[in-house]
Design a protein around this motif. Sequence first.
Motif, PDB file in Angstrom:
ATOM      1  N   ARG A   6       0.691  -1.145   0.138  1.00  0.00           N
ATOM      2  CA  ARG A   6       0.064   0.095   0.002  1.00  0.00           C
ATOM      3  C   ARG A   6       0.818   1.061   0.057  1.00  0.00           C
ATOM      4  O   ARG A   6       0.914   2.088  -0.968  1.00  0.00           O
ATOM      5  CB  ARG A   6      -1.059   0.026   1.144  1.00  0.00           C
ATOM      6  N   TYR A   7       1.470   1.491   1.125  1.00  0.00           N
ATOM      7  CA  TYR A   7       2.426   2.755   1.152  1.00  0.00           C
ATOM      8  C   TYR A   7       3.826   2.450   1.757  1.00  0.00           C
ATOM      9  O   TYR A   7       4.055   1.438   2.000  1.00  0.00           O
ATOM     10  CB  TYR A   7       1.609   3.764   1.955  1.00  0.00           C
ATOM     11  N   ILE A   8       4.398   3.701   1.587  1.00  0.00           N
ATOM     12  CA  ILE A   8       5.944   3.382   1.825  1.00  0.00           C
ATOM     13  C   ILE A   8       6.406   4.499   2.580  1.00  0.00           C
ATOM     14  O   ILE A   8       6.169   5.685   2.416  1.00  0.00           O
ATOM     15  CB  ILE A   8       6.760   2.941   0.552  1.00  0.00           C
ATOM     16  N   GLN A  54      -5.768  -4.312   7.326  1.00  0.00           N
ATOM     17  CA  GLN A  54      -5.342  -3.507   5.981  1.00  0.00           C
ATOM     18  C   GLN A  54      -4.752  -2.103   6.458  1.00  0.00           C
ATOM     19  O   GLN A  54      -5.258  -1.066   6.436  1.00  0.00           O
ATOM     20  CB  GLN A  54      -6.951  -3.260   5.430  1.00  0.00           C
ATOM     21  N   PRO A  55      -3.454  -2.126   6.965  1.00  0.00           N
ATOM     22  CA  PRO A  55      -2.693  -0.900   7.099  1.00  0.00           C
ATOM     23  C   PRO A  55      -2.675   0.096   5.835  1.00  0.00           C
ATOM     24  O   PRO A  55      -2.270  -0.705   4.889  1.00  0.00           O
ATOM     25  CB  PRO A  55      -1.396  -1.652   7.731  1.00  0.00           C
ATOM     26  N   ASP A  56      -2.945   1.018   5.933  1.00  0.00           N
ATOM     27  CA  ASP A  56      -2.468   2.062   4.929  1.00  0.00           C
ATOM     28  C   ASP A  56      -1.049   3.045   5.198  1.00  0.00           C
ATOM     29  O   ASP A  56      -0.279   2.542   5.511  1.00  0.00           O
ATOM     30  CB  ASP A  56      -3.806   3.045   4.893  1.00  0.00           C
ATOM     31  N   GLU A  57      -1.577   4.339   5.329  1.00  0.00           N
ATOM     32  CA  GLU A  57      -0.160   5.182   5.586  1.00  0.00           C
ATOM     33  C   GLU A  57       0.663   4.909   6.671  1.00  0.00           C
ATOM     34  O   GLU A  57       0.092   4.363   7.783  1.00  0.00           O
ATOM     35  CB  GLU A  57      -0.543   6.409   5.316  1.00  0.00           C
ATOM     36  N   LEU A  58       1.768   5.228   6.839  1.00  0.00           N
ATOM     37  CA  LEU A  58       2.745   5.090   7.636  1.00  0.00           C
ATOM     38  C   LEU A  58       3.683   6.213   8.075  1.00  0.00           C
ATOM     39  O   LEU A  58       4.043   6.907   6.807  1.00  0.00           O
ATOM     40  CB  LEU A  58       3.396   3.651   7.805  1.00  0.00           C
ATOM     41  N   VAL A  59       4.048   6.564   9.053  1.00  0.00           N
ATOM     42  CA  VAL A  59       5.109   7.708   9.524  1.00  0.00           C
ATOM     43  C   VAL A  59       6.123   7.067  10.634  1.00  0.00           C
ATOM     44  O   VAL A  59       5.437   6.643  11.497  1.00  0.00           O
ATOM     45  CB  VAL A  59       4.260   8.890   9.678  1.00  0.00           C
ATOM     46  N   ILE A  60       7.215   7.733  10.447  1.00  0.00           N
ATOM     47  CA  ILE A  60       8.484   7.383  11.411  1.00  0.00           C
ATOM     48  C   ILE A  60       8.560   8.438  12.269  1.00  0.00           C
ATOM     49  O   ILE A  60       9.052   9.688  11.605  1.00  0.00           O
ATOM     50  CB  ILE A  60       9.434   6.648  10.653  1.00  0.00           C
ATOM     51  N   ILE A 105      -1.743   9.478   7.505  1.00  0.00           N
ATOM     52  CA  ILE A 105      -1.085  10.004   8.680  1.00  0.00           C
ATOM     53  C   ILE A 105       0.230  10.956   8.448  1.00  0.00           C
ATOM     54  O   ILE A 105       0.944  10.442   7.523  1.00  0.00           O
ATOM     55  CB  ILE A 105      -0.807   8.762   9.430  1.00  0.00           C
ATOM     56  N   ARG A 106       0.229  12.164   8.997  1.00  0.00           N
ATOM     57  CA  ARG A 106       1.411  12.940   8.846  1.00  0.00           C
ATOM     58  C   ARG A 106       1.934  13.445  10.255  1.00  0.00           C
ATOM     59  O   ARG A 106       1.135  13.656  11.312  1.00  0.00           O
ATOM     60  CB  ARG A 106       0.921  14.094   8.073  1.00  0.00           C
ATOM     61  N   ALA A 107       3.096  13.811  10.292  1.00  0.00           N
ATOM     62  CA  ALA A 107       3.628  14.247  11.345  1.00  0.00           C
ATOM     63  C   ALA A 107       3.996  15.933  11.243  1.00  0.00           C
ATOM     64  O   ALA A 107       4.596  16.317  10.200  1.00  0.00           O
ATOM     65  CB  ALA A 107       5.004  13.603  11.862  1.00  0.00           C
ATOM     66  N   ASP A 108       3.634  16.509  11.941  1.00  0.00           N
ATOM     67  CA  ASP A 108       4.093  18.038  12.007  1.00  0.00           C
ATOM     68  C   ASP A 108       5.392  18.389  12.874  1.00  0.00           C
ATOM     69  O   ASP A 108       6.027  17.363  13.552  1.00  0.00           O
ATOM     70  CB  ASP A 108       2.829  19.164  12.479  1.00  0.00           C
TER      71      ASP A 108
END
Length: 260
Positions: A6-8, A54-60, A105-108
């Motif tokens: 899905r996402y990377i 069903q995982p979608d976006e990811l952020v580190i 999902i986004r990190a500020d």
Amino acid sequence: DIPNCRYIAFDKGYAYVSAYVGPVGIDPNAQLGAVFQVDTATLEITAEVTVGYQPDELVIQDGLIYVANSGGYRKPNYDNTVSVIDIETMTQIRKIPVGINLHRIRADKYGKLWVSSRGDYEKIPSRLFVLEKDKRTNRMEVRDTLNVSCSEMDICGDSLYLYSVEWSNISQENNVTYGIIDVRTGELISNSFIKDGTETDIEIPYGLKVNPETGDVYVTDAKNYVSSGNLHCYGRDGIRKWSVRTGDIPAHMAFLYKNK
């Protein structure tokens, strides 16, 4: 070798890929998804961890991977969690209850996470959630739920730009909206970043990116999903600068800077 990916996201020489794992299709018994670790030098899969459905976006962030689980294949029994993975051991250490059918999902720059929910397309609307570290536990928790629909977002400075294409199974129509949120306060400071009325030219917004150097906002239009789309560029003032034809279903953008 990564099924139904899905996402990377990237970190320190590795790519982290979310995957539904199971076959495409609505199934009340659809299996849990996973995140795969890939060495970008060898392109070999070096680790795998099971997460939510069903995982979608990811952020580190801070040595942890946060994954938005949708549970989309298990409709109407959607997932409602964000999985937290320790990147060092590639193990899921907890799940954070957030909202059903999560997507983006986004990190500020303040350390907060912004997570979007698609809702159930009927009674539960799309919403935007704010996660922040609890000062007592030092763990991410839901701090706020914003009464804002969100399909895609991009953060530039203190501004979160977003649009929503919210489908209703009841009306059988899409409701398209735009907006800007101040990430410091969580307030909706504008109900549209397009100020010249040309949003009526965009049939189905499908991609969004803000140039961090110029502040220009780029929006793609997927139109009817089967013919060529468009890319529109807007200045900080919300006035359209130009438009160009693209291929089918234009979705993602990246900026490439050349040394002068």
